[in-house]
Design a protein around this motif. Sequence first.
Motif, PDB file in Angstrom:
ATOM      1  N   ASN A 125     -14.848  22.906  12.292  1.00 25.88           N
ATOM      2  CA  ASN A 125     -14.265  23.913  11.415  1.00 25.88           C
ATOM      3  C   ASN A 125     -14.603  23.530   9.976  1.00 25.88           C
ATOM      4  O   ASN A 125     -14.152  22.509   9.483  1.00 25.88           O
ATOM      5  CB  ASN A 125     -12.746  23.970  11.625  1.00 25.88           C
ATOM      6  CG  ASN A 125     -12.071  24.909  10.644  1.00 25.88           C
ATOM      7  OD1 ASN A 125     -12.676  25.876  10.194  1.00 25.88           O
ATOM      8  ND2 ASN A 125     -10.832  24.619  10.313  1.00 25.88           N
ATOM      9  N   ALA A 133     -13.082  21.688   6.000  1.00 28.11           N
ATOM     10  CA  ALA A 133     -12.373  22.923   5.676  1.00 28.11           C
ATOM     11  C   ALA A 133     -11.370  22.684   4.555  1.00 28.11           C
ATOM     12  O   ALA A 133     -10.684  21.676   4.512  1.00 28.11           O
ATOM     13  CB  ALA A 133     -11.653  23.444   6.915  1.00 28.11           C
ATOM     14  N   ARG A 153     -17.323  27.077  12.959  1.00 30.74           N
ATOM     15  CA  ARG A 153     -16.547  28.248  12.562  1.00 30.74           C
ATOM     16  C   ARG A 153     -15.846  27.977  11.240  1.00 30.74           C
ATOM     17  O   ARG A 153     -15.748  26.835  10.793  1.00 30.74           O
ATOM     18  CB  ARG A 153     -15.509  28.613  13.630  1.00 30.74           C
ATOM     19  CG  ARG A 153     -14.448  27.557  13.862  1.00 30.74           C
ATOM     20  CD  ARG A 153     -13.566  27.901  15.059  1.00 30.74           C
ATOM     21  NE  ARG A 153     -12.631  26.832  15.353  1.00 30.74           N
ATOM     22  CZ  ARG A 153     -11.376  26.772  14.890  1.00 30.74           C
ATOM     23  NH1 ARG A 153     -10.930  27.735  14.119  1.00 30.74           N
ATOM     24  NH2 ARG A 153     -10.595  25.763  15.200  1.00 30.74           N
ATOM     25  N   HIS A 154     -15.361  29.051  10.610  1.00 31.09           N
ATOM     26  CA  HIS A 154     -14.582  28.958   9.379  1.00 31.09           C
ATOM     27  C   HIS A 154     -13.245  29.666   9.622  1.00 31.09           C
ATOM     28  O   HIS A 154     -13.226  30.842   9.964  1.00 31.09           O
ATOM     29  CB  HIS A 154     -15.299  29.639   8.210  1.00 31.09           C
ATOM     30  CG  HIS A 154     -16.746  29.257   8.079  1.00 31.09           C
ATOM     31  ND1 HIS A 154     -17.151  28.044   7.589  1.00 31.09           N
ATOM     32  CD2 HIS A 154     -17.878  29.940   8.377  1.00 31.09           C
ATOM     33  CE1 HIS A 154     -18.476  27.997   7.582  1.00 31.09           C
ATOM     34  NE2 HIS A 154     -18.944  29.131   8.074  1.00 31.09           N
ATOM     35  N   ASP A 155     -12.147  28.960   9.455  1.00 29.53           N
ATOM     36  CA  ASP A 155     -10.849  29.560   9.754  1.00 29.53           C
ATOM     37  C   ASP A 155     -10.511  30.730   8.849  1.00 29.53           C
ATOM     38  O   ASP A 155      -9.884  31.694   9.277  1.00 29.53           O
ATOM     39  CB  ASP A 155      -9.744  28.502   9.634  1.00 29.53           C
ATOM     40  CG  ASP A 155      -9.451  27.836  10.972  1.00 29.53           C
ATOM     41  OD1 ASP A 155      -9.933  28.352  12.005  1.00 29.53           O
ATOM     42  OD2 ASP A 155      -8.762  26.814  10.985  1.00 29.53           O
ATOM     43  N   GLN A 177     -13.267  32.793  11.775  1.00 27.22           N
ATOM     44  CA  GLN A 177     -12.970  32.310  13.120  1.00 27.22           C
ATOM     45  C   GLN A 177     -14.045  32.656  14.150  1.00 27.22           C
ATOM     46  O   GLN A 177     -13.893  32.338  15.329  1.00 27.22           O
ATOM     47  CB  GLN A 177     -11.600  32.806  13.600  1.00 27.22           C
ATOM     48  CG  GLN A 177     -10.464  32.359  12.693  1.00 27.22           C
ATOM     49  CD  GLN A 177      -9.100  32.787  13.181  1.00 27.22           C
ATOM     50  OE1 GLN A 177      -8.946  33.263  14.293  1.00 27.22           O
ATOM     51  NE2 GLN A 177      -8.090  32.601  12.347  1.00 27.22           N
TER      52      GLN A 177
END
Length: 296
Positions: free
Chosen positions: A6, A14, A42-44, A79
Amino acid sequence: MRNIPNYDLYGESARPPWYDAFNFEWIVERSRPNAWHIAAHRHDALLQILYIRSGSGHVLIESEKLAIEAPCLILLPAQTVHGFVFSPEIDGLVITAAQRALESISKAVSPGLVPVLQRPALIPVRSAIGERTLMPLFGLLEQEFRGSARGHIAAGMSLMIALFVQVARLTDAVSSTGATVNDRRAAQIKRLRELIAAHVREHLPIDFYAEKLGVTAAQLGRICREELGHSPLSLVNDQLIREAQRDLVYSGSSIKQIAHALGFEDAAYFSRYFRKQTGVTPKEFQAAAHRDLSIN
């Protein structure tokens, strides 16, 4: 999802969702040091949009591996699991922005844009549109990002909204008729998706989701069929299968452990369910995915 990295930006830990409003960079800046390979991550809280002017490669979006054929746009909402392999000849850019900030602005000025911001997509672009319409917008976005003039963040976010208007036009996602009804239904569908994502592992009945949305199960069914062409149960099944596929590809857990984490008491029943929905067993999917989705 615990084994999927993440990141804020690829290779960086992150950070809080409002740390940066938006970021602009050319693809070569980050992909060349990584040998043109951006592993699945992924990127929250961050959305990314890429414009590929020339070159080729592959993009991994969740459990799909898609060929990149320039020119095109690639939209990756927060996400979304994604990764890339680019050819060394790649020419393009990537903009990263706070998803919630863009959605908040969109709700105020053009609610019909919100669904566009929430769906992953690979969108072909005609060269003329790319050069005459999109590139001027990207040029202004880069100018605001690299500058420090008063209001440059506000100007950049406004340009992002203008960019997504163009994306919506390309995908025919925004209708000029029935806006009030469509916007209300879009909000209901968005909330339904959020509820399903939060509760899908609990295997709750459709009545639960309908009650949360303040409608009857029959009304919810009609909304889903008219807006999406699918039943609410299909959305639940799609989300459950999506999470199962993620776990099978990335988690490293056994199929029995994955079945239990997804709310199935029996691994055999999970395998039958998975096969009914996908046509293959979890083991077959896992083996094929590790082979076909590899972008090493």
